[in-house]
Write a protein that holds these residues in place. Structure first.
Motif, PDB file in Angstrom:
ATOM      1  N   HIS A  69       0.815  -1.210   0.000  1.00 38.94           N
ATOM      2  CA  HIS A  69       0.000   0.000   0.000  1.00 38.94           C
ATOM      3  C   HIS A  69       0.849   1.261   0.000  1.00 38.94           C
ATOM      4  O   HIS A  69       0.302   2.367   0.024  1.00 38.94           O
ATOM      5  CB  HIS A  69      -0.935   0.006   1.212  1.00 38.94           C
ATOM      6  CG  HIS A  69      -2.133  -0.878   1.026  1.00 38.94           C
ATOM      7  ND1 HIS A  69      -3.288  -0.750   1.775  1.00 38.94           N
ATOM      8  CD2 HIS A  69      -2.374  -1.897   0.166  1.00 38.94           C
ATOM      9  CE1 HIS A  69      -4.167  -1.660   1.396  1.00 38.94           C
ATOM     10  NE2 HIS A  69      -3.636  -2.372   0.423  1.00 38.94           N
ATOM     11  N   SER A  70       2.167   1.103   0.009  1.00 43.23           N
ATOM     12  CA  SER A  70       3.044   2.263  -0.098  1.00 43.23           C
ATOM     13  C   SER A  70       3.020   2.774  -1.533  1.00 43.23           C
ATOM     14  O   SER A  70       2.509   2.118  -2.450  1.00 43.23           O
ATOM     15  CB  SER A  70       4.468   1.898   0.313  1.00 43.23           C
ATOM     16  OG  SER A  70       5.042   0.985  -0.615  1.00 43.23           O
ATOM     17  N   ARG A  71       3.608   3.956  -1.748  1.00 45.69           N
ATOM     18  CA  ARG A  71       3.591   4.534  -3.091  1.00 45.69           C
ATOM     19  C   ARG A  71       4.362   3.649  -4.076  1.00 45.69           C
ATOM     20  O   ARG A  71       3.901   3.414  -5.198  1.00 45.69           O
ATOM     21  CB  ARG A  71       4.197   5.934  -3.043  1.00 45.69           C
ATOM     22  CG  ARG A  71       4.237   6.631  -4.396  1.00 45.69           C
ATOM     23  CD  ARG A  71       4.610   8.082  -4.259  1.00 45.69           C
ATOM     24  NE  ARG A  71       3.620   8.804  -3.472  1.00 45.69           N
ATOM     25  CZ  ARG A  71       3.714  10.115  -3.186  1.00 45.69           C
ATOM     26  NH1 ARG A  71       4.747  10.813  -3.640  1.00 45.69           N
ATOM     27  NH2 ARG A  71       2.783  10.710  -2.463  1.00 45.69           N
ATOM     28  N   VAL A  72       5.510   3.141  -3.651  1.00 47.82           N
ATOM     29  CA  VAL A  72       6.313   2.291  -4.523  1.00 47.82           C
ATOM     30  C   VAL A  72       5.596   0.963  -4.792  1.00 47.82           C
ATOM     31  O   VAL A  72       5.472   0.513  -5.932  1.00 47.82           O
ATOM     32  CB  VAL A  72       7.704   2.041  -3.917  1.00 47.82           C
ATOM     33  CG1 VAL A  72       8.489   1.035  -4.760  1.00 47.82           C
ATOM     34  CG2 VAL A  72       8.468   3.339  -3.802  1.00 47.82           C
ATOM     35  N   GLY A  73       5.127   0.318  -3.714  1.00 47.20           N
ATOM     36  CA  GLY A  73       4.465  -0.975  -3.868  1.00 47.20           C
ATOM     37  C   GLY A  73       3.204  -0.887  -4.703  1.00 47.20           C
ATOM     38  O   GLY A  73       2.954  -1.744  -5.570  1.00 47.20           O
ATOM     39  N   ALA A  74       2.385   0.155  -4.456  1.00 53.22           N
ATOM     40  CA  ALA A  74       1.138   0.302  -5.217  1.00 53.22           C
ATOM     41  C   ALA A  74       1.423   0.572  -6.696  1.00 53.22           C
ATOM     42  O   ALA A  74       0.729   0.044  -7.583  1.00 53.22           O
ATOM     43  CB  ALA A  74       0.299   1.426  -4.618  1.00 53.22           C
ATOM     44  N   THR A  75       2.453   1.391  -6.967  1.00 52.40           N
ATOM     45  CA  THR A  75       2.802   1.674  -8.366  1.00 52.40           C
ATOM     46  C   THR A  75       3.239   0.400  -9.085  1.00 52.40           C
ATOM     47  O   THR A  75       2.829   0.133 -10.226  1.00 52.40           O
ATOM     48  CB  THR A  75       3.922   2.720  -8.428  1.00 52.40           C
ATOM     49  OG1 THR A  75       3.497   3.915  -7.762  1.00 52.40           O
ATOM     50  CG2 THR A  75       4.279   3.036  -9.869  1.00 52.40           C
ATOM     51  N   LEU A  76       4.083  -0.394  -8.417  1.00 56.35           N
ATOM     52  CA  LEU A  76       4.536  -1.648  -9.016  1.00 56.35           C
ATOM     53  C   LEU A  76       3.370  -2.603  -9.244  1.00 56.35           C
ATOM     54  O   LEU A  76       3.231  -3.204 -10.319  1.00 56.35           O
ATOM     55  CB  LEU A  76       5.588  -2.313  -8.129  1.00 56.35           C
ATOM     56  CG  LEU A  76       6.960  -1.644  -8.055  1.00 56.35           C
ATOM     57  CD1 LEU A  76       7.834  -2.356  -7.020  1.00 56.35           C
ATOM     58  CD2 LEU A  76       7.642  -1.669  -9.413  1.00 56.35           C
ATOM     59  N   LEU A  77       2.508  -2.738  -8.237  1.00 58.53           N
ATOM     60  CA  LEU A  77       1.424  -3.714  -8.311  1.00 58.53           C
ATOM     61  C   LEU A  77       0.407  -3.346  -9.381  1.00 58.53           C
ATOM     62  O   LEU A  77       0.093  -4.157 -10.266  1.00 58.53           O
ATOM     63  CB  LEU A  77       0.743  -3.832  -6.946  1.00 58.53           C
ATOM     64  CG  LEU A  77      -0.470  -4.762  -6.885  1.00 58.53           C
ATOM     65  CD1 LEU A  77      -0.070  -6.180  -7.266  1.00 58.53           C
ATOM     66  CD2 LEU A  77      -1.095  -4.739  -5.493  1.00 58.53           C
TER      67      LEU A  77
END
Length: 605
Positions: A69-77
């Motif tokens: 749910h972080s910015r990096v994780g959400a962008t990747l997902l």
């Protein structure tokens, strides 16, 4: 009828551009797929923790949400969630034939079926939580799913996981190291979804029994859910429909335009519209071929020799060029899965797979084939020609049967495999199912048992033999290529080839020139991690090598040295004896003494 030069050049440029797109789109598809598989793995492992209760699931979910749910994780997902299906559909559209192995068809079918269930799950959890602050904790979501939608969610889990495992298997199967991880990979690929389903059911039953207030769903939430589901599914399957329409229009165009002539050496000549890759042509016309990675430019099994028309093909793309350099491919060799001829072509298959009973079905190369560290044992009876001249045929065959029976028992008792019997000798391989260390230890132990078995045969047949049986054994450890070859007349046979086999054979030949039953290379001794008593250091000249090979001769069955004996032998070890390829060097005194004590049983043939 031929196209004008400008049109041909333009089409060739377009073809080269599409090949470049195909080259880098494979990498994008791979990376995005790995991101989605990583998310699914963490999600399913979180499910599996339901075996220990809802509190454990919630605690781990908070940690998992911290990244996804972080910015990096959400962008990747979410980026991968959009990119992967689009590029997967692009790959399907690039196909010019849909004749393919069953597992490829299964992977495509799963990819098309997953959105039917996944869209509902994403919108009912993440989207509704974002707009309406709907509770998306495990206890709330499990209450919504259990028991009414439990079956569909379980099916979704299995579809996603199976699709991912097929793709991961395609990616890894052409790598040599995959041999060692294939069984653990299979075990993990079965355990994770199984434990996830068990954890899901256990936690869902626990959530069902919890005293929680009923969850109210407003009309706005219901309308938004239905609308978003229709839009998302409509967008995906509308894209699928657009691709299907594109394929249909393309097929109509290619069937109404010019055709090219492709000659497959040994398999006739075909005329067809330009566009398919050479690999797709093989599949369309039922021509036996190899394609280990399924046409993804991850292996070189589909390579062909372009005998005519190579100058009219686009240059290799990044992935193809990298793979061709890796195998040191000569000029004219290309990957059949990467070339789309626009002009007449003549190719020869370099690694063909046969067809069963004339059926147009592709048999791909042995998945277990590869290079790895093995220990090879080559053994040969001494003075067998002289022995055969003095024995009656029936007696000689009976003796050989008994000899090979003893040898087989000695090899299989130490988990080795006999690859070949030839006349009065054989070759065996160790380390196929274990580490190189274990294989080297087993090979030396088997060599010792072979020497003891020959001694026992001399005692048993001594009165009937005109001269005692003598054996020479060469043992070497190194990289060797293993796999299976198949022929309609000979059937299927496991084989081992490579320099390691050649060196072991030359070590066996060297036993004729030194008074030793067994010659073991230093590489094998080092790989075994053990010290052995009664060795004689040797320098063996190996054909094709500038420097002689260090080896150790045993005048009797090799025995593991105890610590005191090892220290004493190391302090008193003589200088190595150099043995040439053609002439014999001076034998070691210790070996000579032991040979004389045994009545010359270890002397040269």
């Amino acid at each position: 009828m031929s196209l004008p030069p400008t049109t041909t050049a333009r089409r060739t440029g377009m073809s080269a551009g599409m090949d470049q797109v195909s080259s880098w789109s494979r990498d994008i598809r791979l990376v995005s797929g790995l991101i989605l598989l990583t998310f699914a793995t963490t999600h399913f492992l979180n499910h599996a923790l339901g075996i220990f209760g809802l509190e454990t699931m919630e605690a781990v979910q908070n940690w998992r949400y911290g990244f996804w749910h972080s910015r990096v994780g959400a962008t990747l997902l979410y980026g991968a969630l959009i990119i992967h299906p689009v590029f997967a559909l692009l790959r399907v559209v690039q196909r010019r034939t849909f004749k393919m192995p069953l597992r490829e068809m299964l992977q495509i079918a799963l990819g098309l079926a997953i959105p039917l269930l996944l869209v509902d799950h994403i919108i009912s959890t993440r989207v509704m939580a974002h707009y309406f602050n709907v509770d998306e904790t495990y206890r709330a979501v499990l209450r919504r799913l259990w028991p009414g939608r439990a079956l569909l969610q379980s099916l979704l889990l299995l579809l996603v996981w199976t699709h991912g495992m097929i793709g991961l298997h395609f990616m890894l199967r052409s790598r040599d190291a995959y041999r060692y991880w294939r069984d653990p990979f299979l075990l993990v690929s079965i355990l994770i979804p199984l434990l996830a389903l068990i954890g899901f059911m256990v936690a869902a039953r626990e959530a069902e029994q919890m005293a929680l207030p009923p969850e109210l769903v407003s009309e706005a939430q219901r309308l938004m859910f239905d609308r978003d589901v229709i839009w998302a599914k409509g967008a995906f399957y509308g894209l699928v429909g657009a691709f299907v329409l594109f394929v249909g229009i393309r097929e109509i165009r290619v069937r109404t335009t010019r055709q090219i002539t492709v000659r497959f050496v040994g398999h006739g000549t075909r005329r067809l519209a330009p566009g398919p890759t050479v690999l797709e042509m093989f599949r369309r016309f039922g021509i036996p071929h190899a394609a280990l990675c399924g046409g993804r430019a991850r292996c070189a099994t589909c390579r062909v020799l372009v005998m005519d028309g190579n100058d009219k093909l686009p240059a290799p793309g990044m992935n193809e060029a990298k793979l061709l350099r890796r195998i040191s491919a000569p000029d004219g060799v290309r990957l059949a899965c990467q070339i789309r001829p626009r002009e007449d072509l003549q190719v020869q298959i370099l690694l063909a797979s046969r067809l069963n009973a004339g059926a147009a079905r592709v048999l791909e190369p042995d998945d277990a084939a590869g290079k790895r560290g093995l220990t090879v044992v080559v053994a040969d009876l001494r003075a067998f020609s002289a022995l055969s001249e003095r024995q009656l045929p029936r007696e000689l065959i009976g003796l050989l049967n008994r000899f090979f029976d003893e040898m087989s028992q000695a090899i299989t008792a130490h988990e080795g495999r006999i690859d070949a019997f030839y006349g009065d000798g054989f070759m065996a391989v160790f380390g196929l199912d274990g580490s190189p260390t274990r294989g080297a230890q087993a090979a030396i132990s088997a060599a010792a048992d072979i020497v003891r078995a020959v001694d026992a045969l001399n005692r048993e047949y001594g009165a009937a033999l005109p001269l005692p049986l003598r054996i020479g054994i060469g043992v070497h450890t190194g990289d060797a290529i293993t796999g299976a070859v198949e022929n309609d007349n000979l059937g299927r046979r496991e084989i081992t080839v490579g320099e390691t086999v050649m060196v072991a054979s030359q070590l066996e030949a060297a036993t004729r020139r030194v008074l030793a039953d067994v010659v073991v290379s230093e590489d094998t001794i080092r790989a075994s991690g053990r010290s052995y008593a009664g060795t004689t250091a040797l320098k063996i000249a190996i054909r094709g090598r500038e420097r002689p090979l260090t080896a150790y001769g045993f005048a009797s069955a090799p025995e593991i040295a105890r610590r005191k004996r090892e220290d004493a032998s190391m302090s008193a070890m003589p200088a190595p004896v150099t043995v040439g390829e053609a002439e014999a060097g001076p034998p070691a005194e210790a070996a000579k003494g032991k040979a004389e004590e045994r009545g010359g049983a270890n002397g040269p043939a």
